[in-house]
Scaffold this motif. Structure first.
Motif, PDB file in Angstrom:
ATOM      1  N   HIS A   2      88.666   5.094  22.401  1.00  0.00           N
ATOM      2  CA  HIS A   2      88.885   6.525  22.557  1.00  0.00           C
ATOM      3  C   HIS A   2      89.169   7.158  21.200  1.00  0.00           C
ATOM      4  CE1 HIS A   2      88.891   6.545  26.888  1.00  0.00           C
ATOM      5  NE2 HIS A   2      89.728   5.521  26.899  1.00  0.00           N
ATOM      6  N   LEU A   3      88.711   8.389  21.050  1.00  0.00           N
ATOM      7  CA  LEU A   3      88.970   9.110  19.826  1.00  0.00           C
ATOM      8  C   LEU A   3      90.434   9.548  19.740  1.00  0.00           C
ATOM      9  CD1 LEU A   3      85.779  11.338  19.689  1.00  0.00           C
ATOM     10  CD2 LEU A   3      86.275   9.317  18.330  1.00  0.00           C
ATOM     11  N   ASN A   4      91.061   9.726  20.874  1.00  0.00           N
ATOM     12  CA  ASN A   4      92.431  10.209  20.905  1.00  0.00           C
ATOM     13  C   ASN A   4      93.313   9.171  21.576  1.00  0.00           C
ATOM     14  OD1 ASN A   4      94.843  11.558  21.584  1.00  0.00           O
ATOM     15  ND2 ASN A   4      93.769  13.512  21.574  1.00  0.00           N
ATOM     16  N   LYS A   5      94.449   8.902  21.009  1.00  0.00           N
ATOM     17  CA  LYS A   5      95.310   7.859  21.557  1.00  0.00           C
ATOM     18  C   LYS A   5      96.024   8.273  22.830  1.00  0.00           C
ATOM     19  CE  LYS A   5      98.976   8.910  18.239  1.00  0.00           C
ATOM     20  NZ  LYS A   5      99.793   8.314  17.199  1.00  0.00           N
ATOM     21  N   TYR A   6      95.965   9.539  23.195  1.00  0.00           N
ATOM     22  CA  TYR A   6      96.635  10.002  24.405  1.00  0.00           C
ATOM     23  C   TYR A   6      95.664  10.251  25.570  1.00  0.00           C
ATOM     24  CZ  TYR A   6     100.464  10.678  21.157  1.00  0.00           C
ATOM     25  OH  TYR A   6     101.437  10.470  20.216  1.00  0.00           O
ATOM     26  N   THR A   7      94.408   9.911  25.412  1.00  0.00           N
ATOM     27  CA  THR A   7      93.405  10.193  26.435  1.00  0.00           C
ATOM     28  C   THR A   7      93.725   9.493  27.756  1.00  0.00           C
ATOM     29  OG1 THR A   7      91.733  10.477  24.727  1.00  0.00           O
ATOM     30  CG2 THR A   7      90.947  10.112  26.964  1.00  0.00           C
ATOM     31  N   ASP A   8      94.079   8.212  27.706  1.00  0.00           N
ATOM     32  CA  ASP A   8      94.367   7.474  28.939  1.00  0.00           C
ATOM     33  C   ASP A   8      95.584   8.048  29.669  1.00  0.00           C
ATOM     34  OD1 ASP A   8      92.226   5.785  28.430  1.00  0.00           O
ATOM     35  OD2 ASP A   8      93.469   4.286  27.409  1.00  0.00           O
ATOM     36  N   ILE A   9      96.616   8.366  28.909  1.00  0.00           N
ATOM     37  CA  ILE A   9      97.821   8.948  29.509  1.00  0.00           C
ATOM     38  C   ILE A   9      97.483  10.301  30.125  1.00  0.00           C
ATOM     39  CG2 ILE A   9     100.151   9.817  29.037  1.00  0.00           C
ATOM     40  CD1 ILE A   9     100.262   7.778  26.711  1.00  0.00           C
ATOM     41  N   GLU A  14      96.825  13.887  34.712  1.00  0.00           N
ATOM     42  CA  GLU A  14      96.015  14.904  35.405  1.00  0.00           C
ATOM     43  C   GLU A  14      95.684  14.449  36.824  1.00  0.00           C
ATOM     44  OE1 GLU A  14      93.740  17.225  31.784  1.00  0.00           O
ATOM     45  OE2 GLU A  14      92.797  15.428  32.601  1.00  0.00           O
ATOM     46  N   ASN A  15      95.348  13.164  36.979  1.00  0.00           N
ATOM     47  CA  ASN A  15      95.088  12.632  38.320  1.00  0.00           C
ATOM     48  C   ASN A  15      96.349  12.686  39.180  1.00  0.00           C
ATOM     49  OD1 ASN A  15      92.370  12.109  37.910  1.00  0.00           O
ATOM     50  ND2 ASN A  15      92.763  10.056  37.115  1.00  0.00           N
ATOM     51  N   GLU A  16      97.467  12.381  38.587  1.00  0.00           N
ATOM     52  CA  GLU A  16      98.740  12.430  39.302  1.00  0.00           C
ATOM     53  C   GLU A  16      99.027  13.854  39.778  1.00  0.00           C
ATOM     54  OE1 GLU A  16     103.235  11.212  38.097  1.00  0.00           O
ATOM     55  OE2 GLU A  16     101.627   9.957  37.252  1.00  0.00           O
ATOM     56  N   GLU A  17      98.724  14.827  38.930  1.00  0.00           N
ATOM     57  CA  GLU A  17      98.940  16.221  39.309  1.00  0.00           C
ATOM     58  C   GLU A  17      98.036  16.618  40.475  1.00  0.00           C
ATOM     59  OE1 GLU A  17      99.017  20.757  37.510  1.00  0.00           O
ATOM     60  OE2 GLU A  17      97.820  19.240  36.489  1.00  0.00           O
ATOM     61  N   GLN A  29     106.025  18.017  31.518  1.00  0.00           N
ATOM     62  CA  GLN A  29     106.410  17.942  30.104  1.00  0.00           C
ATOM     63  C   GLN A  29     105.403  17.111  29.315  1.00  0.00           C
ATOM     64  OE1 GLN A  29     110.270  16.201  30.428  1.00  0.00           O
ATOM     65  NE2 GLN A  29     111.279  18.121  30.971  1.00  0.00           N
ATOM     66  N   GLN A  30     105.063  15.947  29.859  1.00  0.00           N
ATOM     67  CA  GLN A  30     104.105  15.078  29.169  1.00  0.00           C
ATOM     68  C   GLN A  30     102.741  15.745  29.070  1.00  0.00           C
ATOM     69  OE1 GLN A  30     104.976  11.447  31.625  1.00  0.00           O
ATOM     70  NE2 GLN A  30     104.634  10.465  29.641  1.00  0.00           N
ATOM     71  N   LEU A  31     102.282  16.337  30.154  1.00  0.00           N
ATOM     72  CA  LEU A  31     100.980  17.014  30.129  1.00  0.00           C
ATOM     73  C   LEU A  31     100.970  18.121  29.082  1.00  0.00           C
ATOM     74  CD1 LEU A  31      99.824  17.438  33.849  1.00  0.00           C
ATOM     75  CD2 LEU A  31      98.464  16.543  31.970  1.00  0.00           C
ATOM     76  N   LEU A  32     102.003  18.929  29.097  1.00  0.00           N
ATOM     77  CA  LEU A  32     102.078  20.047  28.161  1.00  0.00           C
ATOM     78  C   LEU A  32     102.114  19.550  26.714  1.00  0.00           C
ATOM     79  CD1 LEU A  32     102.083  23.084  28.446  1.00  0.00           C
ATOM     80  CD2 LEU A  32     104.555  23.041  28.615  1.00  0.00           C
ATOM     81  N   ALA A  33     102.888  18.518  26.455  1.00  0.00           N
ATOM     82  CA  ALA A  33     102.985  17.967  25.101  1.00  0.00           C
ATOM     83  C   ALA A  33     101.633  17.437  24.619  1.00  0.00           C
ATOM     84  CB  ALA A  33     104.033  16.859  25.059  1.00  0.00           C
ATOM     85  N   ILE A  34     100.917  16.744  25.485  1.00  0.00           N
ATOM     86  CA  ILE A  34      99.611  16.197  25.087  1.00  0.00           C
ATOM     87  C   ILE A  34      98.593  17.315  24.910  1.00  0.00           C
ATOM     88  CG2 ILE A  34      97.702  14.700  25.801  1.00  0.00           C
ATOM     89  CD1 ILE A  34      99.844  12.879  27.108  1.00  0.00           C
TER      90      ILE A  34
END
Length: 182
Positions: A2-9, A14-17, A29-34
């Protein structure tokens, strides 16, 4: 890879939401931060609009929204003021990366837009200590000059690659059109 280290998270959150009815403030909080780290400001704004009103009272979530507003308005001073906060462990890593990215962007912008800038103005803009600013400027090979009692910082001049003149481009275009006509 992945180009971004936060893509998997991000995908997981997003799926959880989408799948869960009620989420805790920590997911938002995590979604907003990423989103902020990835410069997806529209996504961050829409996420804030989806956050239930009772969760908007969460101090950290409100602080993240203030960061988003500062980024949307390109207000570096507000951004650097609002990012100085005791973040929880879940959002600390993306926000530290965001801080580094924004500082780099600020110095790149100042370096390309100005021939020189007063040290005090850059201190107020970046909210760095004088020592931190000196280290950052030294790493970028910026020079200092004294102007009376004020310090002037001069970014390293970047050499621009020579560009072709309009006459050269017009000649090449003329030759190409002549070739196509024959």
């Amino acid at each position: 890879m992945h180009l971004n280290k936060y893509t998997d998270i991000l995908e997981r959150l997003e799926n959880e939401e989408l799948e869960q009815v009620e989420l805790g403030a920590d997911v938002y909080q995590q979604l907003l931060a990423i989103y902020l780290y990835e410069n997806k400001l529209a996504n961050a704004k829409l996420l804030w609009m989806r956050v239930p009103d009772k969760l908007k009272e969460d101090k950290e979530l409100s602080q993240l929204n203030l960061l988003n507003l500062a980024l949307q308005h390109n207000n570096y001073t507000d951004f650097f003021k609002h990012i100085k906060y005791e973040w929880s462990e879940k959002v600390k890593a993306p926000l530290e990366d965001l801080l580094l990215k924004q500082r780099e962007e600020l110095f790149t912008l100042v370096g390309s837009a100005y021939v020189s800038i007063y040290q005090q103005d850059l201190l107020e803009l970046s909210l760095l200590s004088e020592d931190e600013l000196k280290k950052a400027c030294a790493a970028l090979n910026w020079t200092e000059e004294l102007y009376g009692d004020r310090v002037i910082l001069k970014p390293k001049v970047k050499e621009t690659p020579p560009s072709r003149g309009n006459d050269d481009q017009l000649l090449k275009l003329t030759e190409f059109v002549t070739f196509l006509e024959n």
